[in-house]
Design a protein around this motif. Structure first.
Motif, mmCIF file in Angstrom:
data_model
loop_
_atom_site.group_PDB
_atom_site.id
_atom_site.type_symbol
_atom_site.label_atom_id
_atom_site.label_comp_id
_atom_site.label_asym_id
_atom_site.label_seq_id
_atom_site.Cartn_x
_atom_site.Cartn_y
_atom_site.Cartn_z
ATOM 1 N N GLU A 1 56.776 7.118 148.469
ATOM 2 C CA GLU A 1 56.415 7.601 149.802
ATOM 3 C C GLU A 1 55.589 8.888 149.711
ATOM 4 O O GLU A 1 54.619 9.075 150.461
ATOM 5 C CB GLU A 1 57.670 7.829 150.652
ATOM 6 C CG GLU A 1 58.406 6.562 151.008
ATOM 7 C CD GLU A 1 57.566 5.638 151.875
ATOM 8 O OE1 GLU A 1 56.815 6.123 152.749
ATOM 9 O OE2 GLU A 1 57.644 4.415 151.675
ATOM 10 N N GLU A 2 55.939 9.773 148.811
ATOM 11 C CA GLU A 2 55.194 11.019 148.639
ATOM 12 C C GLU A 2 53.762 10.752 148.172
ATOM 13 O O GLU A 2 52.820 11.402 148.605
ATOM 14 C CB GLU A 2 55.899 11.930 147.651
ATOM 15 C CG GLU A 2 57.206 12.492 148.157
ATOM 16 C CD GLU A 2 57.012 13.446 149.327
ATOM 17 O OE1 GLU A 2 56.011 14.191 149.342
ATOM 18 O OE2 GLU A 2 57.837 13.400 150.259
ATOM 19 N N LEU A 3 53.601 9.774 147.292
ATOM 20 C CA LEU A 3 52.263 9.429 146.817
ATOM 21 C C LEU A 3 51.416 8.793 147.928
ATOM 22 O O LEU A 3 50.226 9.042 148.019
ATOM 23 C CB LEU A 3 52.347 8.480 145.616
ATOM 24 C CG LEU A 3 52.840 9.097 144.307
ATOM 25 C CD1 LEU A 3 53.001 8.018 143.252
ATOM 26 C CD2 LEU A 3 51.869 10.153 143.819
ATOM 27 N N LYS A 4 52.056 7.980 148.773
ATOM 28 C CA LYS A 4 51.320 7.380 149.894
ATOM 29 C C LYS A 4 50.872 8.438 150.881
ATOM 30 O O LYS A 4 49.773 8.376 151.419
ATOM 31 C CB LYS A 4 52.206 6.344 150.592
ATOM 32 C CG LYS A 4 52.366 5.066 149.807
ATOM 33 C CD LYS A 4 53.243 4.093 150.571
ATOM 34 C CE LYS A 4 53.473 2.841 149.768
ATOM 35 N NZ LYS A 4 54.383 1.909 150.453
ATOM 36 N N LYS A 5 51.717 9.443 151.136
ATOM 37 C CA LYS A 5 51.355 10.508 152.048
ATOM 38 C C LYS A 5 50.216 11.373 151.481
ATOM 39 O O LYS A 5 49.383 11.873 152.224
ATOM 40 C CB LYS A 5 52.577 11.404 152.322
ATOM 41 C CG LYS A 5 53.613 10.761 153.192
ATOM 42 C CD LYS A 5 54.776 11.708 153.385
ATOM 43 C CE LYS A 5 55.895 11.027 154.129
ATOM 44 N NZ LYS A 5 57.070 11.902 154.250
ATOM 45 N N ALA A 6 50.209 11.537 150.168
ATOM 46 C CA ALA A 6 49.199 12.378 149.543
ATOM 47 C C ALA A 6 47.827 11.718 149.610
ATOM 48 O O ALA A 6 46.802 12.407 149.595
ATOM 49 C CB ALA A 6 49.576 12.655 148.090
ATOM 50 N N LYS A 7 47.735 10.400 149.685
ATOM 51 C CA LYS A 7 46.448 9.689 149.736
ATOM 52 C C LYS A 7 45.884 9.848 151.092
ATOM 53 O O LYS A 7 44.970 10.077 151.593
ATOM 54 C CB LYS A 7 46.610 8.222 149.416
ATOM 55 C CG LYS A 7 46.914 7.968 147.974
ATOM 56 C CD LYS A 7 46.966 6.477 147.746
ATOM 57 C CE LYS A 7 47.301 6.174 146.304
ATOM 58 N NZ LYS A 7 47.336 4.786 146.017
#
Length: 173
Positions: free
Chosen positions: A167-173
């Motif tokens: 989820e953190e990686l998706k938000k960072a994109k």
């Protein structure tokens, strides 16, 4: 039946069978039963002093040392005899003695090594079973709620919620 027949027919198969049973990927009840049977067999007492394991280690160790001595003696005296080997029958007899000595050496080495491996493997598998039982026992106990979490520096006051990395990686994109 000679001494080597006794070793091949009786002393060698016992550790091989127990090693195979102890290493078999089986349910816990099978492993516990195998451990009990192995313990009873290896713990058989002779003269109320020696256990079967110790007797077999001594017998197979003596057989191994004897076969080492015999094989070494045949190979050290073979240079002298080879010069006199003009007759095919004498050559066949000499080669037959060497073959038997080598065969007995490898049989006794395998027997002694098998008993040594069985002795150590039994201890390791027994300890593993004890540790698995302890883990199962500890997992069955619920943790008390009133015990605060501790760190080396003191009690932990604010424990952050676990972070979902995806989820953190998706938000960072």
């Amino acid at each position: 039946m000679g001494a080597w027949g006794l070793i091949v027919d009786a002393v060698l198969p016992v550790p091989i069978v127990f090693i195979c049973l102890l290493l078999a990927p089986a349910p816990r009840w099978f492993t516990r039963g195998t451990l009990r049977i192995t313990e009873r067999t290896l713990g058989l007492e002779f003269f109320h002093t020696f256990k079967l394991l110790h007797v077999m280690l001594v017998i197979s160790g003596l057989a191994f040392l004897s076969s080492c001595r015999t094989t070494a003696a045949l190979y050290s005296s073979s240079a002298k005899e080879d010069a006199m080997m003009n007759v095919p029958n004498m050559l066949s007899a000499s080669l037959g003695r060497r073959w038997r000595a080598e065969r007995n050496f490898w049989l006794s080495a395998l027997t002694f090594f098998s008993w040594c491996v069985l002795a150590r493997l039994y201890v390791v598998v027994r300890r593993l079973a004890q540790l698995n039982d302890r883990i199962e026992e500890l997992q069955a106990k619920p943790l008390p709620e009133d015990i605060p979490l501790q760190s080396p520096t003191g009690p932990i006051k604010d424990v952050p919620e676990p972070v979902d990395v995806v989820e953190e990686l998706k938000k960072a994109k």
